[in-house]
Design a protein around this motif. Structure first.
Motif, mmCIF file in Angstrom:
data_model
loop_
_atom_site.group_PDB
_atom_site.id
_atom_site.type_symbol
_atom_site.label_atom_id
_atom_site.label_comp_id
_atom_site.label_asym_id
_atom_site.label_seq_id
_atom_site.Cartn_x
_atom_site.Cartn_y
_atom_site.Cartn_z
ATOM 1 N N THR A 73 -1.994 12.742 -15.881
ATOM 2 C CA THR A 73 -1.985 12.302 -14.483
ATOM 3 C C THR A 73 -3.400 12.117 -13.967
ATOM 4 O O THR A 73 -3.716 11.104 -13.318
ATOM 5 C CB THR A 73 -1.231 13.320 -13.622
ATOM 6 O OG1 THR A 73 0.146 13.363 -14.027
ATOM 7 C CG2 THR A 73 -1.303 12.949 -12.147
ATOM 8 N N LEU A 74 -4.266 13.066 -14.236
ATOM 9 C CA LEU A 74 -5.643 12.973 -13.756
ATOM 10 C C LEU A 74 -6.437 11.902 -14.503
ATOM 11 O O LEU A 74 -7.501 11.502 -14.052
ATOM 12 C CB LEU A 74 -6.340 14.331 -13.881
ATOM 13 C CG LEU A 74 -5.845 15.395 -12.897
ATOM 14 C CD1 LEU A 74 -6.462 16.750 -13.206
ATOM 15 C CD2 LEU A 74 -6.166 15.004 -11.461
ATOM 16 N N GLN A 75 -5.924 11.451 -15.654
ATOM 17 C CA GLN A 75 -6.603 10.412 -16.425
ATOM 18 C C GLN A 75 -6.006 9.024 -16.175
ATOM 19 O O GLN A 75 -6.294 8.091 -16.921
ATOM 20 C CB GLN A 75 -6.518 10.746 -17.918
ATOM 21 C CG GLN A 75 -7.315 11.986 -18.306
ATOM 22 C CD GLN A 75 -7.204 12.294 -19.787
ATOM 23 O OE1 GLN A 75 -6.332 11.778 -20.473
ATOM 24 N NE2 GLN A 75 -8.085 13.143 -20.274
ATOM 25 N N LEU A 76 -5.202 8.875 -15.141
ATOM 26 C CA LEU A 76 -4.538 7.606 -14.855
ATOM 27 C C LEU A 76 -5.562 6.480 -14.705
ATOM 28 O O LEU A 76 -6.420 6.527 -13.825
ATOM 29 C CB LEU A 76 -3.724 7.749 -13.561
ATOM 30 C CG LEU A 76 -2.729 6.642 -13.244
ATOM 31 C CD1 LEU A 76 -1.623 6.599 -14.291
ATOM 32 C CD2 LEU A 76 -2.138 6.864 -11.858
ATOM 33 N N LEU A 77 -5.478 5.470 -15.569
ATOM 34 C CA LEU A 77 -6.454 4.377 -15.543
ATOM 35 C C LEU A 77 -5.829 3.013 -15.812
ATOM 36 O O LEU A 77 -6.027 2.073 -15.040
ATOM 37 C CB LEU A 77 -7.569 4.632 -16.569
ATOM 38 C CG LEU A 77 -8.615 3.514 -16.720
ATOM 39 C CD1 LEU A 77 -9.365 3.281 -15.412
ATOM 40 C CD2 LEU A 77 -9.575 3.828 -17.858
ATOM 41 N N ALA A 78 -5.089 2.882 -16.915
ATOM 42 C CA ALA A 78 -4.598 1.563 -17.330
ATOM 43 C C ALA A 78 -3.724 0.920 -16.259
ATOM 44 O O ALA A 78 -3.896 -0.264 -15.937
ATOM 45 C CB ALA A 78 -3.821 1.687 -18.646
ATOM 46 N N GLU A 79 -2.790 1.698 -15.701
ATOM 47 C CA GLU A 79 -1.855 1.144 -14.725
ATOM 48 C C GLU A 79 -2.568 0.657 -13.458
ATOM 49 O O GLU A 79 -2.368 -0.496 -13.046
ATOM 50 C CB GLU A 79 -0.762 2.164 -14.380
ATOM 51 C CG GLU A 79 0.214 2.424 -15.510
ATOM 52 C CD GLU A 79 -0.345 3.351 -16.587
ATOM 53 O OE1 GLU A 79 0.261 3.446 -17.665
ATOM 54 O OE2 GLU A 79 -1.405 3.961 -16.337
ATOM 55 N N PRO A 80 -3.406 1.493 -12.808
ATOM 56 C CA PRO A 80 -4.098 0.976 -11.608
ATOM 57 C C PRO A 80 -5.070 -0.151 -11.907
ATOM 58 O O PRO A 80 -5.241 -1.062 -11.090
ATOM 59 C CB PRO A 80 -4.827 2.208 -11.055
ATOM 60 C CG PRO A 80 -4.883 3.175 -12.176
ATOM 61 C CD PRO A 80 -3.665 2.921 -12.992
ATOM 62 N N ALA A 106 0.822 -1.216 0.000
ATOM 63 C CA ALA A 106 0.000 0.000 0.000
ATOM 64 C C ALA A 106 0.854 1.262 0.000
ATOM 65 O O ALA A 106 0.448 2.294 -0.546
ATOM 66 C CB ALA A 106 -0.934 -0.015 1.214
ATOM 67 N N ASP A 107 2.051 1.188 0.609
ATOM 68 C CA ASP A 107 2.904 2.375 0.694
ATOM 69 C C ASP A 107 3.677 2.654 -0.586
ATOM 70 O O ASP A 107 4.033 3.808 -0.860
ATOM 71 C CB ASP A 107 3.900 2.214 1.855
ATOM 72 C CG ASP A 107 3.214 2.176 3.208
ATOM 73 O OD1 ASP A 107 2.151 2.816 3.338
ATOM 74 O OD2 ASP A 107 3.742 1.504 4.114
ATOM 75 N N SER A 149 -4.799 -6.587 -10.273
ATOM 76 C CA SER A 149 -4.584 -8.040 -10.347
ATOM 77 C C SER A 149 -3.349 -8.479 -9.573
ATOM 78 O O SER A 149 -3.210 -9.661 -9.241
ATOM 79 C CB SER A 149 -4.442 -8.477 -11.815
ATOM 80 O OG SER A 149 -5.568 -8.096 -12.574
ATOM 81 N N PHE A 150 -2.450 -7.525 -9.296
ATOM 82 C CA PHE A 150 -1.198 -7.855 -8.621
ATOM 83 C C PHE A 150 -1.174 -7.424 -7.157
ATOM 84 O O PHE A 150 -0.400 -7.975 -6.375
ATOM 85 C CB PHE A 150 -0.015 -7.195 -9.347
ATOM 86 C CG PHE A 150 0.206 -7.694 -10.741
ATOM 87 C CD1 PHE A 150 0.923 -8.852 -10.968
ATOM 88 C CD2 PHE A 150 -0.304 -7.011 -11.837
ATOM 89 C CE1 PHE A 150 1.142 -9.316 -12.257
ATOM 90 C CE2 PHE A 150 -0.094 -7.466 -13.122
ATOM 91 C CZ PHE A 150 0.627 -8.624 -13.336
ATOM 92 N N SER A 151 -1.986 -6.432 -6.817
ATOM 93 C CA SER A 151 -1.911 -5.876 -5.472
ATOM 94 C C SER A 151 -3.311 -5.601 -4.926
ATOM 95 O O SER A 151 -4.129 -4.954 -5.591
ATOM 96 C CB SER A 151 -1.098 -4.574 -5.472
ATOM 97 O OG SER A 151 -1.142 -3.933 -4.219
ATOM 98 N N SER A 152 -3.568 -6.061 -3.707
ATOM 99 C CA SER A 152 -4.843 -5.785 -3.049
ATOM 100 C C SER A 152 -4.923 -4.350 -2.553
ATOM 101 O O SER A 152 -5.990 -3.894 -2.128
ATOM 102 C CB SER A 152 -5.032 -6.745 -1.878
ATOM 103 O OG SER A 152 -3.967 -6.610 -0.935
ATOM 104 N N ALA A 153 -3.805 -3.617 -2.595
ATOM 105 C CA ALA A 153 -3.799 -2.222 -2.144
ATOM 106 C C ALA A 153 -4.481 -1.292 -3.136
ATOM 107 O O ALA A 153 -4.844 -0.169 -2.786
ATOM 108 C CB ALA A 153 -2.359 -1.757 -1.916
ATOM 109 N N VAL A 154 -4.658 -1.751 -4.380
ATOM 110 C CA VAL A 154 -5.308 -0.930 -5.409
ATOM 111 C C VAL A 154 -6.790 -1.269 -5.423
ATOM 112 O O VAL A 154 -7.179 -2.362 -5.850
ATOM 113 C CB VAL A 154 -4.676 -1.176 -6.796
ATOM 114 C CG1 VAL A 154 -5.342 -0.281 -7.841
ATOM 115 C CG2 VAL A 154 -3.183 -0.922 -6.748
ATOM 116 N N SER A 155 -7.599 -0.343 -4.963
ATOM 117 C CA SER A 155 -9.044 -0.564 -4.881
ATOM 118 C C SER A 155 -9.726 -0.089 -6.158
ATOM 119 O O SER A 155 -9.088 0.472 -7.063
ATOM 120 C CB SER A 155 -9.622 0.184 -3.677
ATOM 121 O OG SER A 155 -9.484 1.588 -3.864
#
Length: 288
Positions: A221-228, A149-150, A233-239
């Motif tokens: 930056t404000l349109q960040l979508l693909a990466e998160p 998460a950090d 699928s790799f991290s439970s920290a990304v909601s």
């Protein structure tokens, strides 16, 4: 202007105006219209139907804590990632233009290749590299959990930087090529070296290109979508509400298109305000 010239201007402008209206203005108007409606049901299990709700969806947007947390998250992302990316792009562009680097065409291609990789593919590739169980660099990923998460936000920042540095290098390098060679010759006659020429001549003259890339980066930056979306699928920290665009995507998948439209309108306005404020700031300082 004569009638013939007016007709010629109209003929040349009409294709752009038509496409701009159909694929830009109409979708914006449709999104604004959708955001003014709410879904109501007749009874507990009755059929759903849309009714005019005024600003009800916007009240939900401005009271949605996860959404504003996601906005703060991408702003923190942009404050760190954008200067690092543009600083690296500027340094690489100056090196390409300095004449000190051999194989200039190879490096131009090498810098641009990551941008040619689709964002989803790049995120998947880096996700595997970050994963402790899948990465070929297990001593590193085992010692430092880059998907925690950090650190996951900055892991995504590394992906975005890797993809877009080359794109920004090309923009800045193109601006450098437009500088008259006579300026460099005069500076060398005065005893200026490569560093002095870069600092006193090249960087001031390419500031408009740097400002342009900064505006593009703020919007991106404000349109960040693909990466998160991939990193979920790799991290439970990304909601599902990790970034504003991911919030819009998740809300529309419920589906709640009206609330998603309201999120989109507010996000578009925030992007416009930030970009406009940045441009006004650099104009006041005489950078542009």
């Amino acid at each position: 202007m004569t009638r013939t010239r007016r007709r010629a201007v109209l003929i040349f402008v009409m294709p752009f105006g038509l496409l701009f209206t159909l694929f830009y203005l109409v979708p914006i108007g449709y999104a604004i219209g959708q955001s003014l409606y709410v879904v109501r049901r007749t009874g507990t299990f009755g059929p759903a139907h849309e009714v005019f709700g005024g600003l009800a969806q916007y009240e939900r947007v401005f009271s949605d804590t996860p959404f504003w947390q996601s906005v703060g998250r991408v702003l923190a992302f942009g404050v760190v990632q954008v200067p690092v990316m543009l600083g690296l792009a500027l340094v690489l562009a100056l090196l390409l233009d300095s004449g000190l680097v051999r194989g200039r065409r190879f490096f131009q291609l090498a810098f641009f290749v990551p941008y040619a990789v689709p964002g989803v593919v790049a995120a998947i590739m880096w996700g595997f590299l970050y994963s402790p169980n899948l990465s070929p660099f297990k001593p590193v990923t085992g010692a430092v959990d880059l998907l925690s998460a950090d650190l996951v936000l900055w892991a995504m920042a590394n992906v975005v930087t890797w993809v877009y540095v080359g794109y920004n290098v090309l923009i800045i390098y193109s601006a450098l090529l437009a500088i008259p060679a006579e300026l460099y010759e005069s500076a060398r006659l005065d005893g200026a070296g490569h560093l002095r020429i870069a600092w006193a001549i090249k960087i001031p003259l390419v500031r408009p290109a740097i400002v342009l890339t900064a505006v593009f980066s703020i919007i991106g930056t404000l349109q960040l979508l693909a990466e998160p979306q991939v990193f979920r699928s790799f991290s439970s920290a990304v909601s599902s509400t990790y970034t504003p665009n991911l919030t819009v995507y998740s809300t529309s998948s419920i589906p709640n298109f009206n609330l998603a439209a309201a999120f989109s309108v507010v996000l578009a306005l925030a992007t416009f305000v930030l970009s406009f404020a940045f441009l006004k700031t650099v104009q006041r300082r005489g950078i542009q």
